[in-house]
Design a protein around this motif. Structure first.
Motif, PDB file in Angstrom:
ATOM      1  N   ASP A 106     -23.181 -35.191  18.037  1.00 47.14           N
ATOM      2  CA  ASP A 106     -22.283 -34.948  19.165  1.00 47.14           C
ATOM      3  C   ASP A 106     -23.048 -35.073  20.494  1.00 47.14           C
ATOM      4  O   ASP A 106     -22.453 -34.989  21.566  1.00 47.14           O
ATOM      5  CB  ASP A 106     -21.536 -33.611  19.044  1.00 47.14           C
ATOM      6  CG  ASP A 106     -22.443 -32.400  19.044  1.00 47.14           C
ATOM      7  OD1 ASP A 106     -23.680 -32.552  19.073  1.00 47.14           O
ATOM      8  OD2 ASP A 106     -21.900 -31.269  19.018  1.00 47.14           O
ATOM      9  N   SER A 107     -24.354 -35.341  20.410  1.00 48.87           N
ATOM     10  CA  SER A 107     -25.123 -35.743  21.593  1.00 48.87           C
ATOM     11  C   SER A 107     -24.520 -37.004  22.221  1.00 48.87           C
ATOM     12  O   SER A 107     -24.843 -37.340  23.360  1.00 48.87           O
ATOM     13  CB  SER A 107     -26.590 -35.995  21.220  1.00 48.87           C
ATOM     14  OG  SER A 107     -26.670 -36.883  20.118  1.00 48.87           O
TER      15      SER A 107
ATOM     16  N   ASP B 248     -21.806 -35.363  12.858  1.00 44.89           N
ATOM     17  CA  ASP B 248     -21.748 -34.032  13.450  1.00 44.89           C
ATOM     18  C   ASP B 248     -20.309 -33.524  13.505  1.00 44.89           C
ATOM     19  O   ASP B 248     -19.392 -34.281  13.824  1.00 44.89           O
ATOM     20  CB  ASP B 248     -22.284 -34.097  14.891  1.00 44.89           C
ATOM     21  CG  ASP B 248     -23.479 -33.190  15.117  1.00 44.89           C
ATOM     22  OD1 ASP B 248     -23.779 -32.335  14.254  1.00 44.89           O
ATOM     23  OD2 ASP B 248     -24.123 -33.342  16.170  1.00 44.89           O
TER      24      ASP B 248
ATOM     25  N   LYS C 218     -22.785 -32.380   9.546  1.00 43.66           N
ATOM     26  CA  LYS C 218     -23.688 -31.348  10.056  1.00 43.66           C
ATOM     27  C   LYS C 218     -22.883 -30.401  10.922  1.00 43.66           C
ATOM     28  O   LYS C 218     -22.003 -30.829  11.667  1.00 43.66           O
ATOM     29  CB  LYS C 218     -24.814 -31.980  10.876  1.00 43.66           C
ATOM     30  CG  LYS C 218     -25.763 -30.944  11.487  1.00 43.66           C
ATOM     31  CD  LYS C 218     -27.002 -31.572  12.084  1.00 43.66           C
ATOM     32  CE  LYS C 218     -26.810 -32.204  13.441  1.00 43.66           C
ATOM     33  NZ  LYS C 218     -26.286 -31.266  14.481  1.00 43.66           N
TER      34      LYS C 218
ATOM     35  N   GLU D 249     -23.300 -26.598  13.367  1.00 45.88           N
ATOM     36  CA  GLU D 249     -24.206 -25.628  13.989  1.00 45.88           C
ATOM     37  C   GLU D 249     -23.862 -24.210  13.550  1.00 45.88           C
ATOM     38  O   GLU D 249     -22.692 -23.838  13.505  1.00 45.88           O
ATOM     39  CB  GLU D 249     -24.098 -25.726  15.523  1.00 45.88           C
ATOM     40  CG  GLU D 249     -24.566 -27.057  16.077  1.00 45.88           C
ATOM     41  CD  GLU D 249     -24.505 -27.126  17.605  1.00 45.88           C
ATOM     42  OE1 GLU D 249     -24.232 -26.091  18.260  1.00 45.88           O
ATOM     43  OE2 GLU D 249     -24.730 -28.227  18.149  1.00 45.88           O
TER      44      GLU D 249
ATOM     45  N   HIS E 174     -27.797 -26.415  10.948  1.00 48.88           N
ATOM     46  CA  HIS E 174     -28.429 -26.623  12.268  1.00 48.88           C
ATOM     47  C   HIS E 174     -28.568 -25.246  12.897  1.00 48.88           C
ATOM     48  O   HIS E 174     -27.557 -24.609  13.210  1.00 48.88           O
ATOM     49  CB  HIS E 174     -27.535 -27.547  13.098  1.00 48.88           C
ATOM     50  CG  HIS E 174     -28.110 -27.953  14.424  1.00 48.88           C
ATOM     51  ND1 HIS E 174     -27.592 -29.020  15.142  1.00 48.88           N
ATOM     52  CD2 HIS E 174     -29.128 -27.456  15.177  1.00 48.88           C
ATOM     53  CE1 HIS E 174     -28.266 -29.165  16.281  1.00 48.88           C
ATOM     54  NE2 HIS E 174     -29.204 -28.221  16.321  1.00 48.88           N
TER      55      HIS E 174
HETATM   56 NA    NA Z   1     -25.423 -32.169  17.614  1.00 47.16          NA
END
Ligand code: NA
Ligand code: KIV
Length: 255
Positions: free
Chosen positions: A34-35, A73, A103, A105, A127
């Motif tokens: 998601d960067s 993500d 992934k 968080e 994460h």
């Molecule tokens: Na990320």
């Protein structure tokens, strides 16, 4: 690879062309992070990214890779609202996007969600540490786990992620000693970013390491190329040649 002591080398990818270059170079894991909110969309955080954005970029990455594992993500608000919502969104990343894994968080607080996704057949990467979706909770992008209690909490998070069935865990933005301890204490591979040399693997945002993105450069980034300069130079040459009629030349011309 963890058992053999072979480092797992990961990069982010967001499109077909770059995914193909990274895959052909032999990268182990391509993360559609998601960067992309920062380096592709130009936002100043990852919070505006939607599951549809990640699906769009995942489709492109999957078309460009042959052998690397693709991890997508889960953006903010796509898994925090409950296990069912998380399953629906993870399912979309796999079914529509073509990802093999997702992934998300969070540690202790997301353990039930990780377990739910794994049980539904979706491999999950955890994460923990400096999790950017919690930037406002942290009050900025700050290294986490410096104090003893904070370090303990991050270790608990990593162990909860392993216990929940995750196949690997990203350790972001924490002291090297803490990342080493976590890496020794969990059996799943740890993938570090800003977490020092002892992790089982490393990941960087590809735009950072190629020198394409320089709005800000965290201490943990190493620039392996300066593509911003390379591209600027190419564009200036092109402009010069168009303006002086050196391009197009005879070999680019049809008769
Ligand atoms: Na990320
Ligand atoms: O979004 C991302 O690129 C990430 C990695 C840097 C771990 O989450």
């Amino acid at each position: 690879m963890k058992e053999k002591g072979e480092k797992i080398v990961c990069l982010t990818a967001y499109d077909y062309c770059l995914a193909r270059i990274l895959d052909e170079s032999g990268i182990d894991i391509l993360l559609v992070g998601d960067s992309l909110g920062s380096v592709v969309q130009g936002h100043d955080s990852t919070l505006p990214v939607t599951v549809d954005d990640v699906i769009y970029h995942t489709k492109a990455v999957v078309r460009g890779r042959r052998r690397a594992l693709v991890v997508s993500d889960m953006p903010f608000m796509t898994f925090q609202l409950g296990v069912d919502e998380a399953k629906r969104n993870a399912g979309r990343l796999v079914q529509e996007g073509g990802a093999e894994s997702v992934k998300l968080e969070g540690g202790v607080t997301q353990a039930a969600t990780i377990e739910g996704l794994v049980k539904m057949g979706v491999p999950v990467m955890g994460h923990v540490g400096l999790t950017p979706q919690s930037v406002h909770q942290f009050g900025g992008y700050r290294i986490q786990g410096r104090g003893e209690a904070d370090a303990r909490a991050i270790l608990d998070d990593a162990m909860a992620v392993e216990q929940a069935g995750a196949f690997a865990v990203v350790l972001e933005g924490m002291p090297v000693q803490l990342a080493r301890e976590i890496t020794q204490r969990v059996s799943i591979p740890t993938i570090g970013i800003g977490a020092g040399m002892h992790c089982d693997g490393q990941i960087l945002v590809v735009h950072d390491m190629l020198g394409l993105f320089d709005d800000f450069t965290p201490k943990f980034v190493k620039r392996y190329a300066n593509l911003k300069e390379t591209i600027g130079g190419a564009v200036r040459s092109y402009m010069e040649e168009v303006r002086t009629e050196a391009f197009p030349a005879e070999e680019h011309t049809f008769h």
